[in-house]
Design a protein around this motif. Sequence first.
Motif, PDB file in Angstrom:
ATOM      1  N   ALA A  92       6.636  24.877  18.240  1.00  0.00           N
ATOM      2  CA  ALA A  92       5.697  23.569  18.551  1.00  0.00           C
ATOM      3  C   ALA A  92       4.588  23.508  17.392  1.00  0.00           C
ATOM      4  CB  ALA A  92       5.151  23.993  19.897  1.00  0.00           C
ATOM      5  N   ILE A  93       4.181  24.776  16.934  1.00  0.00           N
ATOM      6  CA  ILE A  93       3.213  24.637  15.768  1.00  0.00           C
ATOM      7  C   ILE A  93       3.779  24.120  14.448  1.00  0.00           C
ATOM      8  CG2 ILE A  93       1.696  26.101  14.453  1.00  0.00           C
ATOM      9  CD1 ILE A  93       1.072  27.728  16.804  1.00  0.00           C
ATOM     10  N   LEU A  94       4.819  24.661  14.197  1.00  0.00           N
ATOM     11  CA  LEU A  94       5.526  24.188  13.027  1.00  0.00           C
ATOM     12  C   LEU A  94       5.933  22.735  13.191  1.00  0.00           C
ATOM     13  CD1 LEU A  94       7.993  27.188  12.082  1.00  0.00           C
ATOM     14  CD2 LEU A  94       5.535  26.731  11.175  1.00  0.00           C
ATOM     15  N   SER A  95       6.384  22.191  14.111  1.00  0.00           N
ATOM     16  CA  SER A  95       6.692  20.703  14.390  1.00  0.00           C
ATOM     17  C   SER A  95       5.483  19.840  14.283  1.00  0.00           C
ATOM     18  CB  SER A  95       7.282  20.443  15.651  1.00  0.00           C
ATOM     19  OG  SER A  95       7.530  19.178  15.887  1.00  0.00           O
ATOM     20  N   ALA A  96       4.286  20.279  14.603  1.00  0.00           N
ATOM     21  CA  ALA A  96       3.239  19.659  14.470  1.00  0.00           C
ATOM     22  C   ALA A  96       2.698  19.766  12.754  1.00  0.00           C
ATOM     23  CB  ALA A  96       1.797  20.018  15.277  1.00  0.00           C
ATOM     24  N   ALA A  97       2.644  20.862  12.350  1.00  0.00           N
ATOM     25  CA  ALA A  97       2.448  20.994  10.980  1.00  0.00           C
ATOM     26  C   ALA A  97       3.457  20.039  10.001  1.00  0.00           C
ATOM     27  CB  ALA A  97       2.574  22.393  10.383  1.00  0.00           C
ATOM     28  N   VAL A  98       4.654  19.990  10.343  1.00  0.00           N
ATOM     29  CA  VAL A  98       5.224  19.312   9.588  1.00  0.00           C
ATOM     30  C   VAL A  98       5.260  17.871   9.629  1.00  0.00           C
ATOM     31  CG1 VAL A  98       7.899  18.578   9.302  1.00  0.00           C
ATOM     32  CG2 VAL A  98       7.351  21.037   9.545  1.00  0.00           C
ATOM     33  N   SER A  99       4.817  17.327  10.924  1.00  0.00           N
ATOM     34  CA  SER A  99       4.418  15.932  11.027  1.00  0.00           C
ATOM     35  C   SER A  99       3.490  15.640  10.406  1.00  0.00           C
ATOM     36  CB  SER A  99       4.379  15.698  12.626  1.00  0.00           C
ATOM     37  OG  SER A  99       3.923  14.408  13.057  1.00  0.00           O
ATOM     38  N   GLU A 100       2.211  16.542  10.598  1.00  0.00           N
ATOM     39  CA  GLU A 100       1.067  16.223   9.912  1.00  0.00           C
ATOM     40  C   GLU A 100       0.987  16.226   8.315  1.00  0.00           C
ATOM     41  OE1 GLU A 100      -2.870  14.823   9.808  1.00  0.00           O
ATOM     42  OE2 GLU A 100      -1.633  15.287  11.621  1.00  0.00           O
ATOM     43  N   ALA A 101       1.888  17.212   7.753  1.00  0.00           N
ATOM     44  CA  ALA A 101       1.927  17.234   6.431  1.00  0.00           C
ATOM     45  C   ALA A 101       2.498  16.111   5.933  1.00  0.00           C
ATOM     46  CB  ALA A 101       2.733  18.581   5.949  1.00  0.00           C
ATOM     47  N   GLY A 102       3.641  15.525   6.677  1.00  0.00           N
ATOM     48  CA  GLY A 102       4.303  14.311   6.043  1.00  0.00           C
ATOM     49  C   GLY A 102       3.473  13.078   6.200  1.00  0.00           C
ATOM     50  N   ASP A 103       2.701  12.905   7.394  1.00  0.00           N
ATOM     51  CA  ASP A 103       1.809  11.888   7.587  1.00  0.00           C
ATOM     52  C   ASP A 103       0.681  12.010   6.431  1.00  0.00           C
ATOM     53  OD1 ASP A 103       0.997   9.685   8.919  1.00  0.00           O
ATOM     54  OD2 ASP A 103      -0.931  10.712   9.460  1.00  0.00           O
ATOM     55  N   LEU A 104       0.219  13.019   6.047  1.00  0.00           N
ATOM     56  CA  LEU A 104      -0.817  13.122   4.986  1.00  0.00           C
ATOM     57  C   LEU A 104      -0.327  12.614   3.643  1.00  0.00           C
ATOM     58  CD1 LEU A 104      -2.953  16.403   6.052  1.00  0.00           C
ATOM     59  CD2 LEU A 104      -3.625  13.998   5.988  1.00  0.00           C
ATOM     60  N   ARG A 105       0.930  13.003   3.331  1.00  0.00           N
ATOM     61  CA  ARG A 105       1.251  12.650   2.182  1.00  0.00           C
ATOM     62  C   ARG A 105       1.824  11.409   1.670  1.00  0.00           C
ATOM     63  NH1 ARG A 105       2.073  16.883  -1.327  1.00  0.00           N
ATOM     64  NH2 ARG A 105       3.169  15.806  -2.570  1.00  0.00           N
ATOM     65  N   ASP A 106       1.865  10.739   2.978  1.00  0.00           N
ATOM     66  CA  ASP A 106       2.499   9.427   3.086  1.00  0.00           C
ATOM     67  C   ASP A 106       1.408   8.503   2.930  1.00  0.00           C
ATOM     68  OD1 ASP A 106       5.170   9.819   3.331  1.00  0.00           O
ATOM     69  OD2 ASP A 106       5.125   9.744   5.270  1.00  0.00           O
ATOM     70  N   SER A 107       0.332   8.653   3.764  1.00  0.00           N
ATOM     71  CA  SER A 107      -0.903   7.864   3.850  1.00  0.00           C
ATOM     72  C   SER A 107      -2.061   8.076   2.962  1.00  0.00           C
ATOM     73  CB  SER A 107      -1.662   8.047   5.511  1.00  0.00           C
ATOM     74  OG  SER A 107      -1.851   9.455   5.488  1.00  0.00           O
ATOM     75  N   LEU A 108      -2.111   9.398   2.356  1.00  0.00           N
ATOM     76  CA  LEU A 108      -3.356   9.522   1.236  1.00  0.00           C
ATOM     77  C   LEU A 108      -2.707   9.793  -0.096  1.00  0.00           C
ATOM     78  CD1 LEU A 108      -5.067  12.359   3.364  1.00  0.00           C
ATOM     79  CD2 LEU A 108      -5.530   9.759   3.172  1.00  0.00           C
ATOM     80  N   ASN A 109      -1.410   9.285  -0.377  1.00  0.00           N
ATOM     81  CA  ASN A 109      -1.157   9.379  -1.748  1.00  0.00           C
ATOM     82  C   ASN A 109      -1.777   8.735  -2.584  1.00  0.00           C
ATOM     83  OD1 ASN A 109       0.645  10.350  -3.724  1.00  0.00           O
ATOM     84  ND2 ASN A 109       2.064   8.874  -3.473  1.00  0.00           N
ATOM     85  N   ASP A 110      -2.357   9.247  -3.716  1.00  0.00           N
ATOM     86  CA  ASP A 110      -3.211   8.341  -4.749  1.00  0.00           C
ATOM     87  C   ASP A 110      -4.373   7.811  -4.094  1.00  0.00           C
ATOM     88  OD1 ASP A 110      -1.191   9.145  -6.609  1.00  0.00           O
ATOM     89  OD2 ASP A 110      -0.333   7.305  -6.241  1.00  0.00           O
ATOM     90  N   THR A 111      -5.138   8.832  -3.215  1.00  0.00           N
ATOM     91  CA  THR A 111      -6.575   8.138  -2.739  1.00  0.00           C
ATOM     92  C   THR A 111      -7.501   8.974  -3.490  1.00  0.00           C
ATOM     93  OG1 THR A 111      -6.265   9.843  -1.219  1.00  0.00           O
ATOM     94  CG2 THR A 111      -5.644   7.434  -0.529  1.00  0.00           C
ATOM     95  N   TRP A 112      -8.719   8.503  -3.373  1.00  0.00           N
ATOM     96  CA  TRP A 112      -9.848   8.930  -3.941  1.00  0.00           C
ATOM     97  C   TRP A 112     -10.153  10.231  -3.846  1.00  0.00           C
ATOM     98  CZ3 TRP A 112     -10.905   6.891  -8.250  1.00  0.00           C
ATOM     99  CH2 TRP A 112     -10.839   5.618  -8.568  1.00  0.00           C
ATOM    100  N   VAL A 113      -9.890  10.861  -2.640  1.00  0.00           N
ATOM    101  CA  VAL A 113     -10.154  12.391  -2.254  1.00  0.00           C
ATOM    102  C   VAL A 113      -9.628  13.239  -2.914  1.00  0.00           C
ATOM    103  CG1 VAL A 113     -11.012  11.847   0.009  1.00  0.00           C
ATOM    104  CG2 VAL A 113      -8.666  12.281  -0.068  1.00  0.00           C
TER     105      VAL A 113
END
Length: 583
Positions: free
Chosen positions: A229-250
């Motif tokens: 369950a923890i790894l499933s949440a981590a995989v989902s969050e990592a993918g979402d971060l890379r998709d939504s924050l790719n090439d942002t100012w932070v």
Amino acid sequence: MFRSKRGSYTIRPELGLLIVLLWCLSASTALAQAQEEDSPRVEVSALAWMSPLMMETVNSVRSLEAFIEDDMPFLNDERQARVNELEHQLETTGVTPALYERLLSAWRSELDYGREMDSWRGLLVGDDRREVEYLRIGRIGFYYLTPDGNEGGVWQVEQGDWRSLEDDDLAELKKAIQVSQERRAPELLTLPLSVDNDPDGYAELGTGAAELLNAPVDEALFQEDETEAILSAAVSEAGDLRDSLNDTWVLHGGIAGLPPRLDEAQVPDTRSAAMVLSSLRGLAEETGRIRHFEADVVDSRGAIESRDVIRLGGIQAVAGDDLLSIAERDVGEASARLRVVEGLPSAAHEQIRVYSEGQGSRIPMDPSDGRVLEALAQQPSLLDRFHQGGVVGYVIVGLGGLGLLVALGQYLYLLRVSLLLRRQLGNLDRLSQDNPLGRVLRRFFSLDAGHAPEALEARLDEALLAEQPKLERGQPLVKLLAAVAPLLGLLGTVTGMIVTFQSITVYGTGDPQLMAGGISQALVTTVLGLITAVPLLFAHTALSSRSRRLIGILEGRASAVLASRLETIRQESEHRSDAHALV
């Protein structure tokens, strides 16, 4: 111990006791597993109380509390309640998949706060007897405005208090709140910032990715279903971060980075889950920092040069007197290049220059996550607009230019006539041929005295009519062009819509950019027609009024001279009659 902008924070005794208890529990679990498997030894990693996921989870909960305490005081009750729930769950159930997911959600909310613009109504911080309208721009601007719009302030992070805004800033704040509430189209906003232009003064928080990567794996501390369950949440969050924050100012100029994408090609473990949480925490913390760094910047000529860049949290960045945007990343590039935003007004460049030099706190900000900057960069120049009108636009502008040249030439001629006429009126004894009045009077005085009064009047009217065409020259053409220009604009509108419908017929309506050419032609030609007609109408009015004034002067003086001649003839006739009677 954890560090923040204000100092150090130590884990509370009960949390320290909880960690020791968790270690004892993990040791018992590991020993029981060893006995069941008849194993002669126990893995040291299973007994490591410094397990990366557990320590990162506890660290993130405590850092979240410190982060909110040091942050601008927006939505404090909601955010603090979130921390209290996490601490309570940590103390009662320990590190569980549910706690991990809620912790990810909490830090993701903090990350989103630093990258968005929001407004709401609430009680004023520091005065719970007043209700105000709040505006927050990431973590670099926090403002309030009273309901009547006559009073407002900006939160000063360094002083921890409000600073009143002046009239110009109040007007800009009203506009910004309307933009945030979608009652006004997005545009650049110029407001004083809540944070100082100071890259120092921020201690770094968070566990390093390298430390987590080299830490021991701690799956033995969790049951198999909890690990999944923890790894499933981590995989989902990592993918979402890379998709939504790719090439942002932070991601520019700071130490935070995106977590690796956890997919089938890389078998994730609890170290990976800890890295995702640490990366998310670091990205959220970056949204409140001012970063000074050097980077390659593409200018308006396409040249790439290294420049000093100031990044304002997660909102935008500037270099010198230029506002920057993030260019699209080319294939194979490690990171996207920064690009100078074109189309900024000169006042905006000056404000950016003053801020970059550390002499001001105001700076133009894009509240639409880069859409306004993109629109400014793509905004065509006046010459580009002109070319969008096509052939019809060229004809309209050409006819408009011709009409204005004719009007200008005739108006200069009428000015010259006015000066000569004024000079002639001052000296009627010496009639000159260089002005209409002199020519009319000389022709009139050249007539024989024996003409009948009707003949004299007819000759005078003839002389006046001979001068009138010169004074009204060019007016019919200017009036005609003023009437034709809007009709040509309408013609361009029709032809532009024909081109648009042809594009729809061939390509459909899936891509609006394919229809943009015809629509641009339709709108630009209409604008050109109106822009051409309006000054031509003014020019025609000016010519007509001045020529009528000159003609009125000529008719008045000519009538006076005719009346004087007729009076002289009448007196001479009476004198001859009296003389004849005496004889």
